[in-house]
Design a protein around this motif. Structure first.
Motif, PDB file in Angstrom:
ATOM      1  N   UNK A   1      21.276   6.081 -24.098  1.00  0.00           N
ATOM      2  CA  UNK A   1      21.312   6.076 -22.630  1.00  0.00           C
ATOM      3  C   UNK A   1      20.186   5.198 -22.097  1.00  0.00           C
ATOM      4  N   UNK A   2      20.455   4.341 -21.120  1.00  0.00           N
ATOM      5  CA  UNK A   2      19.470   3.357 -20.684  1.00  0.00           C
ATOM      6  C   UNK A   2      18.412   3.927 -19.743  1.00  0.00           C
ATOM      7  N   UNK A   3      17.277   3.217 -19.708  1.00  0.00           N
ATOM      8  CA  UNK A   3      16.210   3.477 -18.750  1.00  0.00           C
ATOM      9  C   UNK A   3      16.372   2.500 -17.592  1.00  0.00           C
ATOM     10  N   UNK A   4      16.255   3.001 -16.371  1.00  0.00           N
ATOM     11  CA  UNK A   4      16.284   2.150 -15.193  1.00  0.00           C
ATOM     12  C   UNK A   4      14.861   1.702 -14.872  1.00  0.00           C
ATOM     13  N   UNK A   5      14.664   0.392 -14.725  1.00  0.00           N
ATOM     14  CA  UNK A   5      13.374  -0.150 -14.335  1.00  0.00           C
ATOM     15  C   UNK A   5      13.429  -0.680 -12.920  1.00  0.00           C
ATOM     16  N   UNK A   6      12.362  -0.432 -12.145  1.00  0.00           N
ATOM     17  CA  UNK A   6      12.287  -0.853 -10.748  1.00  0.00           C
ATOM     18  C   UNK A   6      10.997  -1.643 -10.550  1.00  0.00           C
ATOM     19  N   UNK A   7      11.108  -2.850 -10.019  1.00  0.00           N
ATOM     20  CA  UNK A   7       9.962  -3.741  -9.803  1.00  0.00           C
ATOM     21  C   UNK A   7       9.922  -4.190  -8.344  1.00  0.00           C
ATOM     22  N   UNK A   8       8.875  -3.791  -7.620  1.00  0.00           N
ATOM     23  CA  UNK A   8       8.673  -4.220  -6.231  1.00  0.00           C
ATOM     24  C   UNK A   8       7.195  -4.469  -5.957  1.00  0.00           C
ATOM     25  N   UNK A   9       6.479  -5.040  -6.911  1.00  0.00           N
ATOM     26  CA  UNK A   9       5.028  -5.150  -6.753  1.00  0.00           C
ATOM     27  C   UNK A   9       4.603  -6.237  -5.781  1.00  0.00           C
ATOM     28  N   UNK A  10       5.463  -7.240  -5.549  1.00  0.00           N
ATOM     29  CA  UNK A  10       5.087  -8.322  -4.645  1.00  0.00           C
ATOM     30  C   UNK A  10       6.295  -8.729  -3.796  1.00  0.00           C
ATOM     31  N   UNK A  11       6.897  -9.859  -4.100  1.00  0.00           N
ATOM     32  CA  UNK A  11       7.990 -10.356  -3.257  1.00  0.00           C
ATOM     33  C   UNK A  11       9.307 -10.492  -4.002  1.00  0.00           C
ATOM     34  N   UNK A  12       9.431  -9.867  -5.146  1.00  0.00           N
ATOM     35  CA  UNK A  12      10.691  -9.850  -5.890  1.00  0.00           C
ATOM     36  C   UNK A  12      11.165  -8.405  -5.991  1.00  0.00           C
ATOM     37  N   UNK A  13      12.408  -8.165  -5.587  1.00  0.00           N
ATOM     38  CA  UNK A  13      13.000  -6.840  -5.763  1.00  0.00           C
ATOM     39  C   UNK A  13      13.856  -6.891  -7.015  1.00  0.00           C
ATOM     40  N   UNK A  14      13.435  -6.175  -8.045  1.00  0.00           N
ATOM     41  CA  UNK A  14      14.151  -6.235  -9.311  1.00  0.00           C
ATOM     42  C   UNK A  14      14.538  -4.859  -9.811  1.00  0.00           C
ATOM     43  N   UNK A  15      15.732  -4.758 -10.363  1.00  0.00           N
ATOM     44  CA  UNK A  15      16.193  -3.552 -11.042  1.00  0.00           C
ATOM     45  C   UNK A  15      16.860  -3.969 -12.339  1.00  0.00           C
ATOM     46  N   UNK A  16      16.632  -3.197 -13.398  1.00  0.00           N
ATOM     47  CA  UNK A  16      17.213  -3.535 -14.694  1.00  0.00           C
ATOM     48  C   UNK A  16      17.452  -2.279 -15.508  1.00  0.00           C
ATOM     49  N   UNK A  17      18.376  -2.398 -16.458  1.00  0.00           N
ATOM     50  CA  UNK A  17      18.672  -1.331 -17.407  1.00  0.00           C
ATOM     51  C   UNK A  17      18.346  -1.826 -18.809  1.00  0.00           C
ATOM     52  N   UNK A  18      17.513  -1.066 -19.508  1.00  0.00           N
ATOM     53  CA  UNK A  18      17.153  -1.397 -20.884  1.00  0.00           C
ATOM     54  C   UNK A  18      17.510  -0.212 -21.769  1.00  0.00           C
ATOM     55  N   UNK A  19      18.164  -0.514 -22.888  1.00  0.00           N
ATOM     56  CA  UNK A  19      18.569   0.529 -23.824  1.00  0.00           C
ATOM     57  C   UNK A  19      18.218   0.089 -25.230  1.00  0.00           C
ATOM     58  N   UNK A  20      17.389   0.879 -25.912  1.00  0.00           N
ATOM     59  CA  UNK A  20      16.941   0.582 -27.269  1.00  0.00           C
ATOM     60  C   UNK A  20      16.326  -0.824 -27.347  1.00  0.00           C
TER      61      UNK A  20
END
Length: 363
Positions: A1-20
């Motif tokens: 099952x994947x982990x959801x990553x959220x990145x909003x530290x500056x001016x890029x809105x990023x979301x990603x799914x990483x599994x293993x």
């Protein structure tokens, strides 16, 4: 099952799914065009844009992966350092999901995640020496494991990325300036001695690029013909960003000399750190500035000469992205580390604490 990553530290809105350890899906919304109107990131505008796009990005990401919220195993979010307002948007969204779905939550050190991003493409052997070069930070770390980092050297004033960005602004190159400096200097030869190698006549591992930034500004004042008409984002033309042919070679040489000075300064300090860390299994370089072609070649040549493995992420993983947050979060979860809903954001200028809560392997 994947982990959801959220990145909003500056001016890029990023979301990603990483599994293993592998990226399953990723979505990114850049604000570069908006901030280019101001020549830099406007914090209030950045946080408002994060709020506007983060939920649609999440829905699009899950649709891309063909997953439902119940398929997630955990939520990882960048907690700092960064712009406080931007970070709070990501943290608020992450906490809401974790609470609603009853999922574990972990806050990720944005700087550590940059270095760990190299592990998405190639395994990292520990202990390793990490060189982080970004717009706001130039740091050296002893990387003991995916969850243990020890700071060896840090930015005392301006980071390498700051020097690149301010040099680009002084020459009226479009925002974000670092990539345009790299493009214009790619085929040019540096002028020996045009710029100094700052803060190397010492025995420490810290960095200072404020003097180099000033030296570049003074050179442009003496050669005002190298200052271009103000260019908005998106006007770049193939063959040199629309730079007049009469100054293209001279400006390219000046920018190549700046890149050479920064690359050599980083090499000197990194070699000094390697001399003091004989058990280093590899050298890892990451961060937005790690996309610079001259720096990548300088460090690759140095690592080859010293016989040490060199890892640098692909250029798309050097800039801020959510894949590195999800990947780092997966490593933290695997080590039994997480946070509760009291997790706070850490603005730039403050150290990110290792305040994880350890969960027993077999509760």
């Amino acid at each position: 099952m994947p982990v959801l990553g959220i990145e909003t530290s500056c001016d890029e809105t990023g979301l990603a799914l990483v599994e293993q350890g592998r990226v399953r899906a990723e979505r990114l919304a850049s604000q570069a065009d908006m901030h280019s109107l101001f020549g830099g990131v406007v914090p209030e505008l950045a946080s408002r844009e994060h709020m506007r796009v983060i939920e649609p990005l999440y829905e699009a990401l899950m649709a891309d992966a063909g997953l439902r919220a119940s398929d997630l195993s955990g939520i990882a979010v960048a907690r700092g350092p960064g712009l406080l307002g931007s970070l709070l948007v990501g943290l608020g969204f992450a906490k809401g999901l974790a609470l609603a779905l009853d999922l574990p939550l972990v806050g990720v050190n944005h700087l550590h995640a940059h270095l760990l991003a190299a592990g998405i493409e190639r395994p990292i052997s520990f202990p390793g020496l990490g060189l982080l070069v970004s717009g706001g930070h130039t740091h050296l770390y002893r990387m003991e494991s995916p969850t243990r980092f020890r700071l060896l050297g840090r930015t005392l004033d301006d980071a390498a990325g700051e020097a690149f960005d301010k040099a680009a602004k002084a020459a009226n190159l479009p925002y974000p300036g670092g990539k345009y400096v790299d493009e214009l200097s790619r085929d040019a030869k540096p002028v020996p001695g045009l710029f100094p190698k700052p803060y190397v006549d010492n025995d420490n591992l810290d960095f200072s690029f404020s003097g180099l930034k000033t030296a570049f500004a003074q050179l442009i004042e003496k050669r005002p013909h190298l200052r271009l008409p103000r260019l908005a984002a998106g006007v770049a033309e193939e063959g040199g960003l629309g730079v007049p042919s009469a100054i293209r070679d001279e400006l390219g040489a000046v920018l190549a000399s700046l890149s050479h000075s920064i690359a050599e300064t980083l090499r000197i300090k990194t070699e000094r750190a390697l001399d003091r860390m004989p058990d280093a299994s590899c050298l890892v370089m990451a961060g937005g500035v790690a996309a610079n072609g001259m720096l990548r070649k300088t460090m690759a040549d140095m690592a080859e000469r010293r016989g040490i493995d060199f890892l640098v992420p692909g250029r798309e993983l050097c800039t801020d992205n959510a894949s590195m947050i999800a990947y780092a979060g997966e490593r933290l979860f695997a080590a039994g580390l997480r946070h509760d809903l009291m997790l706070d954001a850490i603005a730039r200028g403050r150290p990110v604490p290792d305040d994880y809560r350890r969960v027993p392997e077999n509760p």
